[in-house]
Design a protein around this motif. Structure first.
Motif, mmCIF file in Angstrom:
data_model
loop_
_atom_site.group_PDB
_atom_site.id
_atom_site.type_symbol
_atom_site.label_atom_id
_atom_site.label_comp_id
_atom_site.label_asym_id
_atom_site.label_seq_id
_atom_site.Cartn_x
_atom_site.Cartn_y
_atom_site.Cartn_z
ATOM 1 N N ASN A 140 12.901 40.265 -14.156
ATOM 2 C CA ASN A 140 11.865 39.963 -14.493
ATOM 3 C C ASN A 140 10.846 41.609 -14.723
ATOM 4 O O ASN A 140 10.160 41.674 -14.615
ATOM 5 N N ASN A 141 11.501 42.987 -14.649
ATOM 6 C CA ASN A 141 10.474 44.062 -14.764
ATOM 7 C C ASN A 141 10.099 44.417 -16.219
ATOM 8 O O ASN A 141 11.716 44.382 -17.046
ATOM 9 N N TYR A 142 9.165 45.070 -16.024
ATOM 10 C CA TYR A 142 8.532 46.046 -17.519
ATOM 11 C C TYR A 142 8.548 47.186 -17.147
ATOM 12 O O TYR A 142 7.853 47.629 -16.502
ATOM 13 N N PHE A 143 9.295 47.593 -18.405
ATOM 14 C CA PHE A 143 9.370 49.108 -18.231
ATOM 15 C C PHE A 143 8.310 49.662 -19.993
ATOM 16 O O PHE A 143 8.973 49.641 -20.308
ATOM 17 N N PHE A 144 7.461 51.640 -19.414
ATOM 18 C CA PHE A 144 6.925 51.233 -21.086
ATOM 19 C C PHE A 144 6.927 52.588 -21.035
ATOM 20 O O PHE A 144 6.367 53.391 -19.934
ATOM 21 N N LYS A 145 7.394 53.561 -22.016
ATOM 22 C CA LYS A 145 7.812 54.632 -22.622
ATOM 23 C C LYS A 145 7.936 55.668 -21.090
ATOM 24 O O LYS A 145 7.231 56.514 -20.009
ATOM 25 N N ILE A 146 8.797 55.307 -19.731
ATOM 26 C CA ILE A 146 9.501 55.716 -19.141
ATOM 27 C C ILE A 146 10.218 56.970 -19.828
ATOM 28 O O ILE A 146 11.399 56.547 -20.400
ATOM 29 N N LYS A 147 10.094 58.103 -19.131
ATOM 30 C CA LYS A 147 10.922 59.243 -19.875
ATOM 31 C C LYS A 147 12.314 59.857 -19.475
ATOM 32 O O LYS A 147 12.200 60.597 -19.811
ATOM 33 N N ASP A 182 9.987 51.333 -25.776
ATOM 34 C CA ASP A 182 9.557 52.676 -25.730
ATOM 35 C C ASP A 182 10.448 53.674 -24.897
ATOM 36 O O ASP A 182 9.430 54.432 -24.601
ATOM 37 N N CYS A 183 10.916 53.855 -23.988
ATOM 38 C CA CYS A 183 11.090 54.005 -23.017
ATOM 39 C C CYS A 183 12.464 55.127 -23.687
ATOM 40 O O CYS A 183 13.671 54.680 -24.331
ATOM 41 N N LYS A 184 13.051 56.493 -23.404
ATOM 42 C CA LYS A 184 14.218 56.849 -23.206
ATOM 43 C C LYS A 184 15.282 57.052 -22.819
ATOM 44 O O LYS A 184 15.390 56.874 -21.845
ATOM 45 N N SER A 185 16.316 56.466 -23.691
ATOM 46 C CA SER A 185 17.183 55.727 -22.708
ATOM 47 C C SER A 185 17.343 55.860 -22.087
ATOM 48 O O SER A 185 17.691 55.981 -20.350
ATOM 49 N N PRO A 186 16.567 54.270 -21.869
ATOM 50 C CA PRO A 186 16.964 53.315 -20.806
ATOM 51 C C PRO A 186 17.834 53.109 -20.344
ATOM 52 O O PRO A 186 17.241 52.820 -18.731
ATOM 53 N N TRP A 187 19.489 52.689 -20.820
ATOM 54 C CA TRP A 187 20.144 52.352 -19.325
ATOM 55 C C TRP A 187 21.268 53.870 -19.774
ATOM 56 O O TRP A 187 21.760 54.002 -20.194
ATOM 57 N N GLN A 188 21.348 54.199 -17.903
ATOM 58 C CA GLN A 188 22.312 55.339 -17.646
ATOM 59 C C GLN A 188 22.842 54.842 -16.945
ATOM 60 O O GLN A 188 22.647 54.644 -15.813
ATOM 61 N N ILE A 189 24.764 54.817 -17.502
ATOM 62 C CA ILE A 189 25.375 54.446 -16.401
ATOM 63 C C ILE A 189 26.226 55.717 -16.175
ATOM 64 O O ILE A 189 26.408 55.919 -16.734
ATOM 65 N N ASP A 216 11.503 42.643 -8.188
ATOM 66 C CA ASP A 216 11.049 41.426 -9.107
ATOM 67 C C ASP A 216 9.579 41.752 -9.320
ATOM 68 O O ASP A 216 9.292 41.302 -8.591
ATOM 69 N N SER A 217 9.645 41.523 -11.571
ATOM 70 C CA SER A 217 8.320 40.942 -11.376
ATOM 71 C C SER A 217 7.397 42.065 -11.153
ATOM 72 O O SER A 217 5.809 42.610 -11.165
ATOM 73 N N ASN A 218 8.186 43.979 -11.568
ATOM 74 C CA ASN A 218 7.269 44.944 -11.410
ATOM 75 C C ASN A 218 7.179 45.406 -12.649
ATOM 76 O O ASN A 218 7.765 44.964 -13.382
ATOM 77 N N ILE A 219 6.031 46.296 -12.558
ATOM 78 C CA ILE A 219 5.659 47.087 -13.707
ATOM 79 C C ILE A 219 4.964 48.804 -14.372
ATOM 80 O O ILE A 219 4.653 49.293 -12.956
ATOM 81 N N PHE A 220 6.423 49.410 -15.020
ATOM 82 C CA PHE A 220 6.603 50.815 -14.501
ATOM 83 C C PHE A 220 5.672 51.226 -16.191
ATOM 84 O O PHE A 220 6.475 50.766 -17.065
ATOM 85 N N ILE A 221 4.638 51.802 -15.846
ATOM 86 C CA ILE A 221 3.967 52.163 -17.295
ATOM 87 C C ILE A 221 4.113 53.910 -17.161
ATOM 88 O O ILE A 221 3.541 54.822 -16.416
ATOM 89 N N GLY A 222 4.767 54.315 -18.343
ATOM 90 C CA GLY A 222 4.645 55.865 -18.246
ATOM 91 C C GLY A 222 3.529 56.188 -19.444
ATOM 92 O O GLY A 222 3.119 55.366 -19.792
ATOM 93 N N ASP A 223 4.371 57.695 -20.164
ATOM 94 C CA ASP A 223 3.524 57.707 -21.439
ATOM 95 C C ASP A 223 4.385 58.773 -22.341
ATOM 96 O O ASP A 223 5.310 59.219 -21.791
ATOM 97 N N ASP A 224 3.912 60.232 -23.217
ATOM 98 C CA ASP A 224 4.470 61.049 -23.764
ATOM 99 C C ASP A 224 4.394 62.243 -23.613
ATOM 100 O O ASP A 224 4.734 63.158 -23.194
ATOM 101 N N ASP A 225 3.382 62.480 -22.194
ATOM 102 C CA ASP A 225 2.608 63.179 -21.321
ATOM 103 C C ASP A 225 3.650 63.692 -20.423
ATOM 104 O O ASP A 225 3.454 64.702 -19.873
ATOM 105 N N SER A 226 5.018 63.516 -20.240
ATOM 106 C CA SER A 226 5.227 63.552 -19.326
ATOM 107 C C SER A 226 7.344 63.345 -19.346
ATOM 108 O O SER A 226 7.214 62.342 -19.593
ATOM 109 N N ASP A 227 8.345 64.192 -18.715
ATOM 110 C CA ASP A 227 9.434 63.564 -19.024
ATOM 111 C C ASP A 227 9.734 63.006 -18.051
ATOM 112 O O ASP A 227 11.607 63.376 -17.745
ATOM 113 N N PHE A 228 9.377 63.034 -17.034
ATOM 114 C CA PHE A 228 9.676 62.676 -15.002
ATOM 115 C C PHE A 228 9.275 61.831 -14.377
ATOM 116 O O PHE A 228 9.390 61.743 -13.871
#
Length: 772
Positions: free
Chosen positions: A298-305, A342-349, A271-283
């Motif tokens: 309640n989790n927030y994800f930004f630019k997770i690629k 701005d995540c890449k393919s955020p849902w993968q099932i 709950d309520s975790n923040i995941f911050i990525g960027d454009d500099d890594s695909d991992f």
């Protein structure tokens, strides 16, 4: 009267004795004094270690304090007591506190640095390590396994501490379950700063691991909350949850090449975790879901690629009748009120579905069971640029309910399935990574789904109430979100700064005078530049590279020649732990029995890096010879010619899933007359815990190479996951294959010209040894 005075005096004496016995402050100056103080300590005592360096600090801290009067071991001044050499601190007993220690310049000779157990008869309970630092306290050999912090017992705590730099095998922190005295432990791992943890190049490099496959039915109730994780890149699992009823809340994951993984555990609260990525890594990764009963809210994800196992949200397929150490089918999971921006393919099932590999894997490895009895509700996907595949279904979604999920795909309608509702969202950008819905403009967000027990989700990510007014996504109240910012100073010790000072590199000048170049490298600090004034240099001995050094000609319009003339040393540039070499506009001339570059044969505790640009490397036996146990994070050759060498790049590692380098690239390079092992990048044994190695060869040429009788493949990439061979020329290479690529993995080739050099073959499924 005398009797009354005598009685009062006796009472005062007893009270005085009581104060002394329960509240002594014991100052100690060395290890014998410390051991004596520990042995004699009683509830309420405070043992104060004198400022300074404590070398070979091998201490068992046993005592029995009480909740009201713990026994404390602390630094005279926090951060001024340095634990160095071969050191460890084991705790046993009850109500102990360790405060203000700084572990550096050494390693533990045992299985851990801090352990909440001295032995099986002396386990720690209700004890705490706080306000302390463990920095780069790593084993000399990165293949030797240990954990830095080991939790045993119950109700123990690590808080406000900084833990960074583990590069050897094994988790940074692990919670153990070896008996009833360790289950239902309620451990607290809170307000800490974890990382960076460098890429390891092999499995068994989690930052936190709670339990193992044998504890998947054990209750834990551990709490991992309010921590900051930065660049925790050891492997795909930053946190590996392998027990039940654990909580992961209010953590920040900043540019971490891995995920929070619910691996074997069930009934987790995320709950309520923040995941911050960027454009500099695909991992950069998010949350990976396995097992049953989780609430992910309640989790927030930004630019997770990341993709597959590192997806922003990866819901896995399971294995029917799974072995203990593999994948249980996902069931009864709630994923609600989360936001992906701005995540890449955020849902993968159905991640991990591998029916195509049935011919090369045992039946116990085939992940064919899709998630069941799971709900995704009241979530937001928001993109400022169109994502062609925001939803990837690799298996079946029949067992998942999708309720009131909204996507704004940069205004372009998404119509691939009915699991996402299109909606135009007005979002306010608060800072570089935080986007907040403007409620007055987004009435579509008010249409929420109230599933079973959803009333328990009574706050949003920033603590705003959901009980009166509620909306879709992680953020329910824009005003609360607008006031939020990440203050890294609140994580870890207040006395320790995680900010690294940027220092302008100093430029040194070295002439060809004998010994001067070696002297300049020795005197330089990490990041400095050494300019070569003359055009020809003899290197009679190896150059030791144990820091970041740039070598380049003083005259940028010409190249300087370095001739390795040593008779006793075999390596021109000897790479040490943390060595970074940057060569520009140089010619390296060697001999047939010499290596241009090589790491140490042992004790490579940390990674090295190489950046070679616009250089020529001639007449060496090996251009780069890596040894088992060594690891390079980055090897980058650009606009460089390698000519007349017996071997090129040798990166062969052991058959344990480990490999010698992570990011290897050749751009605009020329290989000519390299007899054997032009590039040999090998990874033996298959696991899913790492990036798996990355090799890029682009716009380069390989000519008249591979003449050795034993050489049937020009570029060897056995077991490497990420391979890109593009826009290259292969001419007159006497081999059967240019490369044998692994089609089922991320191996690709494109626009290559092949003349009299065999072919590039793609083998969809490769049979490798499973490591589990």
């Amino acid at each position: 009267m005398k009797t009354k005075l005598l009685l009062i005096g006796l009472i005062l004496l007893l009270l005085s004795c009581g104060d002394n016995s329960n509240g002594k402050t014991l100052h100690v100056n060395d290890i014998p004094e410390l051991n004596k103080a520990i042995k004699e300590s009683v509830p309420g005592d405070e043992i104060v270690m004198a400022n300074g360096i404590w070398k070979d600090f091998q201490i068992s801290f046993f005592g029995k304090g009480t909740k009201e009067q713990p026994i404390t071991l602390r630094a005279e001044n926090a951060g001024k007591v340095f634990i160095e050499g071969k050191s460890y601190l084991y705790l046993g007993g009850e109500h102990l506190i360790v405060d203000g220690l700084y572990f550096r310049n050494g390693y533990s000779p045992k299985s851990s640095i801090i352990r909440f157990m001295i032995n099986e008869d002396s386990i720690a309970y209700n004890s705490r390590v706080t306000n302390s630092v463990i920095e780069d306290f790593t084993k000399p050999n990165r293949l030797v396994n240990d954990r830095w912090i080991e939790f045993y017992g119950k109700y123990n705590q690590l808080d406000h501490s900084y833990v960074s730099g583990k590069s050897n095998d094994g988790e940074t922190l692990r919670v153990f379950f070896t008996g009833n005295e360790h289950i239902n432990n309620h451990h607290q791992i809170v307000n800490n700063y974890f990382g960076p943890r460098p890429r390891k190049g092999g499995p068994r490099a989690e930052t936190i691991r709670i339990g193992d496959s044998k504890t998947r039915v054990s209750p834990s109730f551990a709490n991992v909350s309010d921590n900051y994780f930065e660049a925790c890149n050891g492997e795909v699992e930053i946190i590996s949850d392998k027990t039940n009823f654990n909580t992961f809340k209010n953590n920040i994951f900043y540019k971490c090449e891995g995920s929070l993984v619910l691996r074997h555990g069930s009934y987790a609260t995320v709950d309520s975790n923040i995941f911050i990525g960027d454009d500099d890594s695909d991992f950069y990764g998010g949350i990976r879901v396995v097992n049953t009963g989780h609430w992910i809210t309640n989790n927030y994800f930004f630019k997770i690629k990341g993709t597959q196992f590192r997806s922003p949200l990866a819901i896995m397929n399971g294995i029917p009748m799974t072995p203990l150490n593999r994948y249980l089918q996902v069931s009864d999971v709630v994923v609600a009120y989360n936001t992906w921006v701005d995540c890449k393919s955020p849902w993968q099932i159905g991640v991990g579905q591998n029916l195509e590999s049935a011919d090369v894997l045992p039946a116990s490895e085939i992940r064919s069971a899709p998630p069941i009895r799971t709900i995704l509700a009241n979530n937001i996907i928001y993109n400022t640029q169109v994502d062609e595949t925001p939803f990837i279904n690799l298996s079946s979604t029949d067992g998942i309910q999708f309720k009131n999920n909204i996507i704004d795909n940069d205004g372009v309608a998404y119509s691939q399935n009915g699991n996402l509702n299109n909606g135009a969202l007005e979002m306010q950008k608060i800072n570089d990574w935080l986007y907040v819905p403007v409620k007055s403009e987004n009435t579509i967000l008010e249409d929420i789904h109230m599933g079973y027990d959803f009333s328990r989700i009574d706050q949003d990510i920033f603590g705003a109430s959901r009980t009166q007014l509620n909306s879709v996504g992680a953020i329910n109240e824009s005003s609360t979100a607008s006031n939020f910012s990440i203050d890294r100073k609140k994580y870890g010790p207040t006395w320790f700064s995680t900010e690294k000072k940027l220092v302008e590199p100093k430029i040194h000048t070295a002439t060809a005078t004998a010994g001067e170049l070696t002297k300049k490298i020795s005197e330089a600090v990490s990041g400095d530049i050494i300019e070569l004034k003359d055009t020809l240099y003899a290197l009679p001995n190896s150059l030791k590279i144990d820091k970041e050094i740039t070598l380049r000609p003083a005259n940028r319009s010409s190249k300087t020649t370095l001739i390795f003339t040593s008779k006793k040393d075999s390596v021109a540039f000897k790479m040490h732990p943390k060595g970074i070499i940057k060569l520009q506009n140089l010619i390296l001339q060697g001999k047939k029995n010499k290596y241009a570059f090589a790491p140490l044969k042992e004790n490579m505790a940390s990674a090295y890096n190489m950046y070679i640009e616009n250089c020529e490397i001639n007449d060496f036996h090996y251009v780069l010879k890596a040894f088992p146990g060594s690891f390079a994070d980055t090897i980058n050759f650009k606009k460089t010619t390698i000519k007349n060498c017996q071997n090129g790049i040798e990166l062969a590692a052991e058959d344990k899933g480990d490999y010698n380098a992570e990011m290897v690239s050749f751009e605009d390079c020329t290989f000519e007359n390299v007899n054997n092992n032009v590039i040999n990048f090998y990874r033996g044994g298959y696991d899913e815990s790492t990036i798996g190695g990355s090799l890029n060869i682009t716009n380069s040429s390989i000519t008249n190479s591979g003449q050795s009788k034993n050489n049937d493949i020009l570029i060897k990439t056995r077991g490497i996951i990420n391979v890109n061979i593009q826009n290259n020329s292969f001419k007159n290479n006497q081999v059967e294959l240019v490369a044998l690529l692994w089609g089922e993995q991320n191996n690709h080739h494109k626009n290559n010209t092949i003349t009299n050099s065999g072919k590039i073959k793609v083998e969809e499924q490769q049979k490798l040894k499973i490591l589990y």
